[in-house]
Design a protein around this motif. Structure first.
Motif, PDB file in Angstrom:
ATOM      1  N   SER A  41     -30.659 -12.690  27.472  1.00 24.61           N
ATOM      2  CA  SER A  41     -29.241 -12.918  27.237  1.00 24.61           C
ATOM      3  C   SER A  41     -28.736 -12.066  26.071  1.00 24.61           C
ATOM      4  CB  SER A  41     -28.974 -14.419  27.064  1.00 24.61           C
ATOM      5  OG  SER A  41     -28.502 -14.695  25.796  1.00 24.61           O
TER       6      SER A  41
ATOM      7  N   LYS B 268     -44.996 -23.463  28.021  1.00 22.99           N
ATOM      8  CA  LYS B 268     -44.464 -22.540  29.018  1.00 22.99           C
ATOM      9  C   LYS B 268     -42.937 -22.558  29.018  1.00 22.99           C
ATOM     10  CE  LYS B 268     -44.830 -21.338  33.884  1.00 22.99           C
ATOM     11  NZ  LYS B 268     -45.022 -21.908  35.220  1.00 22.99           N
ATOM     12  N   LYS B 269     -42.394 -23.763  28.893  1.00 26.73           N
ATOM     13  CA  LYS B 269     -40.946 -23.907  28.897  1.00 26.73           C
ATOM     14  C   LYS B 269     -40.330 -23.172  27.686  1.00 26.73           C
ATOM     15  CE  LYS B 269     -37.360 -27.430  29.276  1.00 26.73           C
ATOM     16  NZ  LYS B 269     -37.060 -28.836  29.039  1.00 26.73           N
ATOM     17  N   LYS B 270     -41.002 -23.327  26.508  1.00 26.78           N
ATOM     18  CA  LYS B 270     -40.518 -22.697  25.287  1.00 26.78           C
ATOM     19  C   LYS B 270     -40.502 -21.166  25.441  1.00 26.78           C
ATOM     20  CE  LYS B 270     -41.193 -23.000  20.301  1.00 26.78           C
ATOM     21  NZ  LYS B 270     -42.139 -23.368  19.255  1.00 26.78           N
TER      22      LYS B 270
ATOM     23  N   ALA C 152     -35.570 -15.985  28.096  1.00 25.29           N
ATOM     24  CA  ALA C 152     -34.196 -16.086  28.582  1.00 25.29           C
ATOM     25  C   ALA C 152     -33.229 -15.668  27.488  1.00 25.29           C
ATOM     26  CB  ALA C 152     -33.895 -17.519  29.032  1.00 25.29           C
ATOM     27  N   ARG C 153     -33.565 -16.038  26.233  1.00 26.41           N
ATOM     28  CA  ARG C 153     -32.678 -15.684  25.130  1.00 26.41           C
ATOM     29  C   ARG C 153     -32.685 -14.177  24.921  1.00 26.41           C
ATOM     30  NH1 ARG C 153     -34.296 -19.107  20.951  1.00 26.41           N
ATOM     31  NH2 ARG C 153     -35.475 -17.430  20.001  1.00 26.41           N
ATOM     32  N   ARG C 154     -33.918 -13.577  25.026  1.00 26.76           N
ATOM     33  CA  ARG C 154     -33.987 -12.111  24.897  1.00 26.76           C
ATOM     34  C   ARG C 154     -33.146 -11.442  25.975  1.00 26.76           C
ATOM     35  NH1 ARG C 154     -39.503 -12.409  23.507  1.00 26.76           N
ATOM     36  NH2 ARG C 154     -40.090 -12.023  25.639  1.00 26.76           N
TER      37      ARG C 154
ATOM     38  N   SER D 295     -40.351 -19.427  28.181  1.00 30.98           N
ATOM     39  CA  SER D 295     -39.338 -18.940  29.106  1.00 30.98           C
ATOM     40  C   SER D 295     -37.946 -19.036  28.480  1.00 30.98           C
ATOM     41  CB  SER D 295     -39.401 -19.683  30.436  1.00 30.98           C
ATOM     42  OG  SER D 295     -38.837 -20.955  30.300  1.00 30.98           O
ATOM     43  N   ALA D 296     -37.768 -20.015  27.603  1.00 31.91           N
ATOM     44  CA  ALA D 296     -36.480 -20.133  26.914  1.00 31.91           C
ATOM     45  C   ALA D 296     -36.274 -18.917  26.019  1.00 31.91           C
ATOM     46  CB  ALA D 296     -36.425 -21.414  26.091  1.00 31.91           C
ATOM     47  N   ARG D 297     -37.394 -18.503  25.364  1.00 29.73           N
ATOM     48  CA  ARG D 297     -37.299 -17.348  24.482  1.00 29.73           C
ATOM     49  C   ARG D 297     -37.015 -16.078  25.294  1.00 29.73           C
ATOM     50  NH1 ARG D 297     -41.673 -18.277  20.602  1.00 29.73           N
ATOM     51  NH2 ARG D 297     -43.021 -17.190  22.052  1.00 29.73           N
TER      52      ARG D 297
END
Ligand SMILES: [Zn+2]
Length: 107
Positions: free
Chosen positions: A15, A3-5, A11-13, A7-9
């Motif tokens: 950003s 889940k963390k991974k 977040a990157r999109r 959301s990081a992705r």
């Protein structure tokens, strides 16, 4: 973990989208800065100052330094301009910068 991974992705999109929007905003703002349009040409005393003046203008995208590839004399709307073709040495963005030669020449 998964889940963390994810959301990081996400977040990157997000950003990346923000970065694209920021770049567009910076481009629009750049057009209001001296030197970026013929109407806001920077006044210089001599053509020999074009390279120095162009390097003094920061890249609107990344604040990097411009490298002058070439500059030419052009007449736009009856005004004699030097148009410098520059490339940012940091992000590689190319653009044109406009200069007008001298009050002295008009006298
Ligand atoms: Zn740049």
């Amino acid at each position: 973990m998964a889940k963390k991974k994810l959301s990081a992705r996400a977040a990157r999109r997000a950003s990346d989208r923000d970065a694209e929007k920021l770049t567009r905003d910076l481009e629009r703002l750049a057009l209001l800065e001296p030197g970026h349009t013929p109407g806001r040409a920077i006044v210089l005393d001599a053509a020999s100052q074009v390279e120095v003046a162009a390097r003094a203008i920061p890249c609107p995208r990344c604040r990097g330094l411009f490298r002058v590839e070439d500059h030419t004399a052009e007449t736009l709307d009856g005004v004699r301009l030097r148009v410098a073709k520059v490339v940012c040495s940091a992000c590689g963005a190319g653009r044109l910068l406009y200069f007008r030669l001298g009050a002295a020449a008009l006298n």
